[in-house]
Design a protein around this motif. Structure first.
Motif, PDB file in Angstrom:
ATOM      1  N   LEU A   1       0.865  -1.174   0.000  1.00  0.00           N
ATOM      2  CA  LEU A   1       0.000   0.000   0.000  1.00  0.00           C
ATOM      3  C   LEU A   1       0.904   1.228   0.000  1.00  0.00           C
ATOM      4  O   LEU A   1       1.777   1.353   0.866  1.00  0.00           O
ATOM      5  CB  LEU A   1      -0.904   0.021   1.234  1.00  0.00           C
ATOM      6  CG  LEU A   1      -1.784  -1.205   1.489  1.00  0.00           C
ATOM      7  CD1 LEU A   1      -2.640  -0.984   2.733  1.00  0.00           C
ATOM      8  CD2 LEU A   1      -2.651  -1.529   0.290  1.00  0.00           C
ATOM      9  N   LYS A   2       0.695   2.131  -0.927  1.00  0.00           N
ATOM     10  CA  LYS A   2       1.545   3.316  -1.055  1.00  0.00           C
ATOM     11  C   LYS A   2       0.690   4.578  -1.047  1.00  0.00           C
ATOM     12  O   LYS A   2      -0.108   4.807  -1.960  1.00  0.00           O
ATOM     13  CB  LYS A   2       2.373   3.252  -2.344  1.00  0.00           C
ATOM     14  CG  LYS A   2       3.361   2.094  -2.388  1.00  0.00           C
ATOM     15  CD  LYS A   2       4.239   2.135  -3.632  1.00  0.00           C
ATOM     16  CE  LYS A   2       5.285   1.031  -3.620  1.00  0.00           C
ATOM     17  NZ  LYS A   2       6.166   1.078  -4.816  1.00  0.00           N
ATOM     18  N   GLY A   3       0.837   5.361   0.017  1.00  0.00           N
ATOM     19  CA  GLY A   3       0.144   6.639   0.105  1.00  0.00           C
ATOM     20  C   GLY A   3      -1.362   6.516   0.139  1.00  0.00           C
ATOM     21  O   GLY A   3      -2.075   7.369  -0.410  1.00  0.00           O
ATOM     22  N   ILE A   4      -1.884   5.483   0.818  1.00  0.00           N
ATOM     23  CA  ILE A   4      -3.327   5.247   0.822  1.00  0.00           C
ATOM     24  C   ILE A   4      -4.029   6.226   1.765  1.00  0.00           C
ATOM     25  O   ILE A   4      -3.700   6.325   2.949  1.00  0.00           O
ATOM     26  CB  ILE A   4      -3.641   3.806   1.253  1.00  0.00           C
ATOM     27  CG1 ILE A   4      -3.067   2.809   0.245  1.00  0.00           C
ATOM     28  CG2 ILE A   4      -5.148   3.609   1.435  1.00  0.00           C
ATOM     29  CD1 ILE A   4      -3.694   2.895  -1.139  1.00  0.00           C
ATOM     30  N   SER A   5      -5.016   6.935   1.232  1.00  0.00           N
ATOM     31  CA  SER A   5      -5.842   7.844   2.021  1.00  0.00           C
ATOM     32  C   SER A   5      -7.312   7.552   1.744  1.00  0.00           C
ATOM     33  O   SER A   5      -7.690   7.165   0.632  1.00  0.00           O
ATOM     34  CB  SER A   5      -5.539   9.310   1.685  1.00  0.00           C
ATOM     35  OG  SER A   5      -4.215   9.657   2.067  1.00  0.00           O
TER      36      SER A   5
ATOM     37  N   ALA B   1      -8.989  -5.995   0.324  1.00  0.00           N
ATOM     38  CA  ALA B   1      -9.866  -7.004  -0.259  1.00  0.00           C
ATOM     39  C   ALA B   1     -10.463  -6.571  -1.594  1.00  0.00           C
ATOM     40  O   ALA B   1     -11.048  -7.388  -2.316  1.00  0.00           O
ATOM     41  CB  ALA B   1     -10.992  -7.340   0.717  1.00  0.00           C
ATOM     42  N   GLY B   2     -10.326  -5.295  -1.937  1.00  0.00           N
ATOM     43  CA  GLY B   2     -10.904  -4.796  -3.175  1.00  0.00           C
ATOM     44  C   GLY B   2     -12.376  -4.474  -3.063  1.00  0.00           C
ATOM     45  O   GLY B   2     -13.070  -4.337  -4.069  1.00  0.00           O
ATOM     46  N   LEU B   3     -12.875  -4.334  -1.830  1.00  0.00           N
ATOM     47  CA  LEU B   3     -14.283  -4.009  -1.599  1.00  0.00           C
ATOM     48  C   LEU B   3     -14.521  -2.510  -1.491  1.00  0.00           C
ATOM     49  O   LEU B   3     -15.672  -2.059  -1.574  1.00  0.00           O
ATOM     50  CB  LEU B   3     -14.772  -4.687  -0.315  1.00  0.00           C
ATOM     51  CG  LEU B   3     -14.616  -6.206  -0.245  1.00  0.00           C
ATOM     52  CD1 LEU B   3     -15.038  -6.712   1.123  1.00  0.00           C
ATOM     53  CD2 LEU B   3     -15.420  -6.876  -1.351  1.00  0.00           C
ATOM     54  N   LEU B   4     -13.450  -1.758  -1.294  1.00  0.00           N
ATOM     55  CA  LEU B   4     -13.531  -0.311  -1.102  1.00  0.00           C
ATOM     56  C   LEU B   4     -12.347   0.336  -1.804  1.00  0.00           C
ATOM     57  O   LEU B   4     -11.220  -0.163  -1.693  1.00  0.00           O
ATOM     58  CB  LEU B   4     -13.510   0.012   0.393  1.00  0.00           C
ATOM     59  CG  LEU B   4     -13.605   1.481   0.824  1.00  0.00           C
ATOM     60  CD1 LEU B   4     -15.005   2.018   0.506  1.00  0.00           C
ATOM     61  CD2 LEU B   4     -13.325   1.606   2.327  1.00  0.00           C
ATOM     62  N   ALA B   5     -12.602   1.413  -2.504  1.00  0.00           N
ATOM     63  CA  ALA B   5     -11.532   2.104  -3.218  1.00  0.00           C
ATOM     64  C   ALA B   5     -10.963   3.229  -2.357  1.00  0.00           C
ATOM     65  O   ALA B   5     -11.714   3.956  -1.706  1.00  0.00           O
ATOM     66  CB  ALA B   5     -12.049   2.680  -4.529  1.00  0.00           C
ATOM     67  N   PRO B   6      -9.642   3.401  -2.329  1.00  0.00           N
ATOM     68  CA  PRO B   6      -9.069   4.544  -1.616  1.00  0.00           C
ATOM     69  C   PRO B   6      -9.325   5.826  -2.394  1.00  0.00           C
ATOM     70  O   PRO B   6      -9.575   5.794  -3.601  1.00  0.00           O
ATOM     71  CB  PRO B   6      -7.578   4.209  -1.574  1.00  0.00           C
ATOM     72  CG  PRO B   6      -7.351   3.369  -2.795  1.00  0.00           C
ATOM     73  CD  PRO B   6      -8.613   2.571  -2.976  1.00  0.00           C
TER      74      PRO B   6
ATOM     75  N   GLN C   1      -6.179  -2.078 -10.423  1.00  0.00           N
ATOM     76  CA  GLN C   1      -6.982  -1.050 -11.058  1.00  0.00           C
ATOM     77  C   GLN C   1      -8.437  -1.277 -10.680  1.00  0.00           C
ATOM     78  O   GLN C   1      -9.023  -2.299 -11.019  1.00  0.00           O
ATOM     79  CB  GLN C   1      -6.827  -1.095 -12.584  1.00  0.00           C
ATOM     80  CG  GLN C   1      -5.397  -0.975 -13.078  1.00  0.00           C
ATOM     81  CD  GLN C   1      -4.788   0.393 -12.813  1.00  0.00           C
ATOM     82  OE1 GLN C   1      -5.500   1.391 -12.663  1.00  0.00           O
ATOM     83  NE2 GLN C   1      -3.461   0.453 -12.749  1.00  0.00           N
ATOM     84  N   GLY C   2      -9.047  -0.343  -9.950  1.00  0.00           N
ATOM     85  CA  GLY C   2     -10.443  -0.469  -9.588  1.00  0.00           C
ATOM     86  C   GLY C   2     -10.663  -1.408  -8.421  1.00  0.00           C
ATOM     87  O   GLY C   2      -9.771  -1.662  -7.604  1.00  0.00           O
ATOM     88  N   LEU C   3     -11.880  -1.961  -8.342  1.00  0.00           N
ATOM     89  CA  LEU C   3     -12.275  -2.861  -7.279  1.00  0.00           C
ATOM     90  C   LEU C   3     -12.166  -4.310  -7.745  1.00  0.00           C
ATOM     91  O   LEU C   3     -11.841  -4.581  -8.902  1.00  0.00           O
ATOM     92  CB  LEU C   3     -13.696  -2.541  -6.820  1.00  0.00           C
ATOM     93  CG  LEU C   3     -13.908  -1.138  -6.247  1.00  0.00           C
ATOM     94  CD1 LEU C   3     -15.380  -0.898  -5.925  1.00  0.00           C
ATOM     95  CD2 LEU C   3     -13.043  -0.915  -5.018  1.00  0.00           C
ATOM     96  N   ILE C   4     -12.479  -5.236  -6.843  1.00  0.00           N
ATOM     97  CA  ILE C   4     -12.278  -6.642  -7.143  1.00  0.00           C
ATOM     98  C   ILE C   4     -13.147  -7.103  -8.311  1.00  0.00           C
ATOM     99  O   ILE C   4     -12.768  -7.996  -9.075  1.00  0.00           O
ATOM    100  CB  ILE C   4     -12.552  -7.508  -5.884  1.00  0.00           C
ATOM    101  CG1 ILE C   4     -12.066  -8.937  -6.096  1.00  0.00           C
ATOM    102  CG2 ILE C   4     -14.020  -7.475  -5.505  1.00  0.00           C
ATOM    103  CD1 ILE C   4     -10.574  -9.058  -6.278  1.00  0.00           C
ATOM    104  N   GLU C   5     -14.334  -6.471  -8.494  1.00  0.00           N
ATOM    105  CA  GLU C   5     -15.188  -6.890  -9.611  1.00  0.00           C
ATOM    106  C   GLU C   5     -14.696  -6.334 -10.943  1.00  0.00           C
ATOM    107  O   GLU C   5     -15.142  -6.758 -12.003  1.00  0.00           O
ATOM    108  CB  GLU C   5     -16.644  -6.465  -9.382  1.00  0.00           C
ATOM    109  CG  GLU C   5     -16.864  -4.965  -9.345  1.00  0.00           C
ATOM    110  CD  GLU C   5     -16.932  -4.433  -7.917  1.00  0.00           C
ATOM    111  OE1 GLU C   5     -17.542  -3.366  -7.727  1.00  0.00           O
ATOM    112  OE2 GLU C   5     -16.375  -5.093  -7.024  1.00  0.00           O
ATOM    113  N   ASP C   6     -13.772  -5.363 -10.894  1.00  0.00           N
ATOM    114  CA  ASP C   6     -13.268  -4.768 -12.130  1.00  0.00           C
ATOM    115  C   ASP C   6     -12.156  -5.592 -12.767  1.00  0.00           C
ATOM    116  O   ASP C   6     -12.038  -5.644 -13.991  1.00  0.00           O
ATOM    117  CB  ASP C   6     -12.756  -3.351 -11.851  1.00  0.00           C
ATOM    118  CG  ASP C   6     -13.847  -2.434 -11.327  1.00  0.00           C
ATOM    119  OD1 ASP C   6     -14.974  -2.518 -11.856  1.00  0.00           O
ATOM    120  OD2 ASP C   6     -13.583  -1.672 -10.387  1.00  0.00           O
TER     121      ASP C   6
END
Length: 275
Positions: free
Chosen positions: A24-28, A68-73, A86-91
């Motif tokens: 994780l790099k610079g996650i806000s 988990a790819g359920l929420l985007a930063p 790129q994007g969420l887990i469904e993408d």
């Protein structure tokens, strides 16, 4: 020594020569006016067992949902085995399997245990029902719950429901023939359990970690015994930022004021208690 001088202690990693499993790099992340995560950097190496700790509302579970790819930063980058997500887990599918065990087990009340554990296979595979049933039996036996396939969640104790959620997280799809490393995410797996049930869950986590091929995990917990018995490395968060990280063996000796206050359950210190 000032607070700023002890604010972040990063021990040498034994995995420096390997590729990180997760970066994780610079996650806000901000919800309304609440800055939940603020420029967080975190690296998890293959085989690590990492506990995310800190007071409630400081972004621990948010990190799990982002991983988990359920929420985007709102900003920052996520790398899984070196590949940028790129994007969420469904993408787009991640290069590894990531499983998540939710705090409240998150079982479907209207489905049997067998249907809960095999849910992803029913939804995402072409396996026949008989084979899915056998796979769910194997997963349930792995967590010490044989012969409960036809029960419903309401018929189970809290500890049993937790173990069913573990079985659901680690069940494998035999149609995916390529071996993949696995990352498991545990959100407060021992919350609300008595000490004996907690010990059962802690032992199960370590067993999965050591013997079941799910060799890497992140665990969010407030429980002292769970931190000490399931984690190798600890990451302390407060107000959306990492305040300390280090091996479990150092949590009783580090001078970091956040860690000292957290483990001593003190009301005085840099962590302000809401009235």
């Amino acid at each position: 020594m000032s607070v700023s001088e002890v604010n972040l202690i990063v021990p040498p990693s034994p995995y420096d020569k390997e590729e990180p499993l997760l970066e994780l790099k610079g996650i806000s992340k901000q919800f309304g006016s609440n800055q939940v995560l603020d420029n967080v950097d975190l690296t998890v190496m293959p085989g690590e067992a990492v506990a995310l700790i800190g007071p409630s509302g400081t972004g621990k579970s948010t990190i799990l949902r982002i991983v988990a790819g359920l929420l985007a930063p709102d900003s920052g980058d996520i790398f899984v085995t070196g590949q940028q997500r790129q994007g969420l887990i469904e993408d787009a599918k991640d290069p590894i399997n990531i499983g998540m065990v939710f705090q409240q087990a998150a079982l479907f009340d209207s489905l049997t245990v067998q249907e809960n554990v095999g849910f992803s296979l029913y939804q995402n595979s072409s396996l026949p029902d008989a084979e899915i049933r056998e796979l769910t039996k194997e997963a349930l036996a792995m967590v010490g719950l044989p012969n409960i396939c036809d029960r419903y969640p309401a018929e189970l104790s809290g500890g049993m429901r937790k173990r069913v959620s573990f079985a659901r997280a680690v069940i494998a799809n035999p149609q995916e023939n390529t071996p993949k490393p696995t990352l498991l995410l545990y959100d407060e797996p021992t919350a609300g359990l008595d000490p004996i049930a907690s010990t059962v869950i802690e032992d199960l986590i370590r067993n999965i970690h050591s013997n079941r091929g799910c060799s890497t995990y992140l665990i969010v917990t407030h429980q002292d015994s769970t931190i000490r018995r399931t984690a190798d490395r600890v990451v302390m968060l407060h107000k959306g930022s990492i305040q300390w990280m280090g091996p479990v063996s150092e949590i009783d000796t580090t001078p970091n004021p956040y860690v000292r206050q957290f483990f001593n359950a003190a009301t005085d210190g840099p962590i302000r208690v809401a009235n």
